[in-house]
Write a protein that holds these residues in place. Structure first.
Motif, short mmCIF file in Angstrom:
data_model
loop_
_atom_site.label_atom_id
_atom_site.label_comp_id
_atom_site.label_asym_id
_atom_site.label_seq_id
_atom_site.Cartn_x
_atom_site.Cartn_y
_atom_site.Cartn_z
N PRO A 115 0.60 -1.40 0.04
CA PRO A 115 -0.48 0.06 0.10
C PRO A 115 0.98 1.38 0.17
O PRO A 115 1.69 1.35 1.03
N ALA A 116 0.19 2.59 -0.71
CA ALA A 116 1.22 4.07 -0.83
C ALA A 116 1.34 3.86 0.69
O ALA A 116 0.47 3.58 1.57
N LEU A 117 2.39 5.05 1.03
CA LEU A 117 2.69 5.42 2.47
C LEU A 117 1.05 6.01 2.70
O LEU A 117 1.16 6.21 4.74
N GLY A 118 0.53 7.06 2.18
CA GLY A 118 -0.86 7.62 3.08
C GLY A 118 -1.78 6.48 3.20
O GLY A 118 -3.18 7.55 3.38
N ALA A 119 -1.86 5.44 2.56
CA ALA A 119 -3.29 5.12 2.39
C ALA A 119 -3.61 4.43 3.61
O ALA A 119 -3.01 4.61 4.36
N PRO A 120 -4.87 4.51 3.93
CA PRO A 120 -5.28 3.39 5.31
C PRO A 120 -4.97 2.78 5.75
O PRO A 120 -4.79 1.58 4.91
N ALA A 121 -3.90 2.38 6.74
CA ALA A 121 -3.26 0.92 7.48
C ALA A 121 -3.37 0.72 8.41
O ALA A 121 -3.58 2.17 10.18
N PRO A 122 -3.27 -0.51 9.43
CA PRO A 122 -3.80 -0.98 10.65
C PRO A 122 -2.04 -0.20 11.31
O PRO A 122 -1.23 0.24 10.37
N ALA A 123 -2.13 0.04 12.85
CA ALA A 123 -0.66 1.01 13.70
C ALA A 123 0.48 -0.25 13.04
O ALA A 123 1.82 0.46 13.49
N HIS A 124 0.52 -1.44 13.28
CA HIS A 124 2.07 -2.29 12.91
C HIS A 124 2.06 -2.30 11.28
O HIS A 124 2.79 -2.74 11.19
N ALA A 125 1.59 -1.48 10.65
CA ALA A 125 2.08 -1.59 9.20
C ALA A 125 3.26 -1.41 8.59
O ALA A 125 4.58 -1.01 8.84
N ARG A 126 3.48 0.24 9.75
CA ARG A 126 4.89 0.72 10.08
C ARG A 126 6.10 -0.61 10.21
O ARG A 126 6.90 -0.01 9.09
N ALA A 127 5.70 -1.59 11.16
CA ALA A 127 6.92 -2.82 10.86
C ALA A 127 7.26 -3.24 9.47
O ALA A 127 7.99 -3.14 9.68
N GLY A 128 5.55 -3.10 8.90
CA GLY A 128 5.57 -3.82 7.58
C GLY A 128 6.69 -3.75 7.20
O GLY A 128 6.80 -3.71 5.63
N VAL A 129 6.82 -1.64 6.58
CA VAL A 129 7.61 -0.93 5.78
C VAL A 129 8.75 -1.32 5.79
O VAL A 129 9.72 -1.11 5.01
N VAL A 130 9.14 -1.39 7.04
CA VAL A 130 10.40 -1.29 8.05
C VAL A 130 11.65 -2.51 7.12
O VAL A 130 12.35 -2.75 6.37
N SER A 177 19.66 0.12 4.22
CA SER A 177 18.18 0.01 3.75
C SER A 177 16.75 -0.46 4.92
O SER A 177 15.89 0.63 4.89
N VAL A 178 17.59 -1.04 6.07
CA VAL A 178 16.94 -0.58 8.13
C VAL A 178 16.50 1.04 8.16
O VAL A 178 15.05 1.12 8.11
N LEU A 179 17.37 1.86 7.72
CA LEU A 179 17.42 3.14 7.68
C LEU A 179 16.61 3.38 7.01
O LEU A 179 15.61 4.46 7.01
N GLY A 180 16.86 3.40 5.32
CA GLY A 180 15.64 3.51 4.72
C GLY A 180 14.12 3.68 5.13
O GLY A 180 13.04 3.85 4.41
N GLY A 181 14.38 2.65 5.51
CA GLY A 181 12.44 1.39 6.02
C GLY A 181 12.03 2.14 7.29
O GLY A 181 10.70 2.96 6.86
N LEU A 182 13.00 2.52 8.25
CA LEU A 182 12.22 3.99 9.58
C LEU A 182 12.01 5.40 8.53
O LEU A 182 11.41 5.76 9.21
N ALA A 183 12.88 5.39 7.64
CA ALA A 183 12.34 6.32 7.03
C ALA A 183 11.64 6.76 6.19
O ALA A 183 10.13 7.54 6.63
N LEU A 184 10.93 5.54 5.91
CA LEU A 184 9.81 6.07 4.78
C LEU A 184 8.33 4.99 6.37
O LEU A 184 7.84 5.74 6.10
N ALA A 185 8.50 4.75 6.89
CA ALA A 185 7.66 4.31 8.13
C ALA A 185 7.44 5.06 8.75
O ALA A 185 6.24 5.56 9.65
N ALA A 186 8.54 6.72 8.71
CA ALA A 186 8.23 8.36 9.90
C ALA A 186 7.13 8.73 8.92
O ALA A 186 6.26 9.39 9.50
N ARG A 187 6.80 8.64 7.90
CA ARG A 187 6.39 9.13 6.71
C ARG A 187 4.77 8.66 6.84
O ARG A 187 4.09 9.44 6.26
N ARG A 188 4.47 7.63 7.41
CA ARG A 188 3.42 6.80 7.30
C ARG A 188 2.63 7.60 8.25
O ARG A 188 3.03 7.23 9.14
N PRO A 189 1.26 8.11 8.07
CA PRO A 189 0.55 8.40 9.33
C PRO A 189 -0.01 8.12 10.17
O PRO A 189 -0.12 6.66 9.64
N ALA A 190 0.03 8.29 11.65
CA ALA A 190 -1.17 6.87 12.17
C ALA A 190 -2.54 6.73 11.58
O ALA A 190 -3.36 7.66 11.66
#
Length: 197
Positions: A115-130, A177-190
């Motif tokens: 899913p796109a980073l702006g798409a609605p997703a459950p809270a644990h989706a941030r971990a999935g992005v990483v 890559s981990v750092l890139g994933g953390l940066a992307l996860a930080a962009r995912r809205p709560a």
């Protein structure tokens, strides 16, 4: 930052990134005229990495950072500076892998695999992005190391390969890559709603 200032900054960053792409084309031409086939192939790969963020509409800051990093890494390799400044190899693998992992995640979004980073997703989706970004980045790093081995074995035995070099590159790329994933996860809205049942 106002919207006008933000759009002006985005436009400036895109223009700078396009300038880096022009330098990538010039690097291929310079390699063809004054260097050799291995360098032309290297800069062709670099140019692919320069163009892909533009095609995927990657955020302009990531686009520019990816372009500068890849073009610099190409020229550092061609000039033999990795052998002169030891830690530079690890730093470039860390930065390039992290940025390319973010670009690869953008590709997966475009292909609707994730899913796109702006798409609605459950809270644990941030971990999935990483997890996804890290896995893709580590895979890209592994493919690069296989390419280095193949280049060393079949094209040019001056391409630096070895057990310690390969492991160091993979670890540095994985951390990037981990750092890139953390940066992307930080962009995912709560999530707007409470936790899922």
């Amino acid at each position: 930052m106002t919207t006008t200032a933000g759009s002006r900054l985005s436009r400036t960053l895109f223009l700078l990134a396009d300038g880096v792409r022009i330098l990538g084309v010039a690097s291929i031409l310079a390699s063809a005229l004054w260097l050799g086939g291995v360098e032309v192939a290297l800069f062709a790969l670099v140019l692919l990495g320069l163009v892909l963020p533009r095609v995927l509409h990657t955020p302009p800051g990531v686009d520019l950072a990816t372009g500068v990093t890849l073009l610099a890494a190409g020229w550092i390799a061609v000039l033999g500076l990795f052998e002169v400044v030891g830690p530079l190899d690890l730093v470039m693998h860390w930065a390039a892998n992290g940025l390319l992992a973010v670009v690869a995640y953008s590709l997966l979004v475009r292909l609707e695999v994730v899913p796109a980073l702006g798409a609605p997703a459950p809270a644990h989706a941030r971990a999935g992005v990483v997890v996804v970004t890290t896995a893709v980045g580590v895979t890209l790093g592994l493919l690069w190391e296989l390419g280095e081995w193949a280049g060393h074995t079949y094209l040019d035995d001056t391409i630096n390969v070895g057990y310690t070099d390969t492991l160091g590159d993979l670890v540095a790329g994985g951390l990037g890559s981990v750092l890139g994933g953390l940066a992307l996860a930080a962009r995912r809205p709560a999530p707007a709603t409470g936790p899922e049942p």
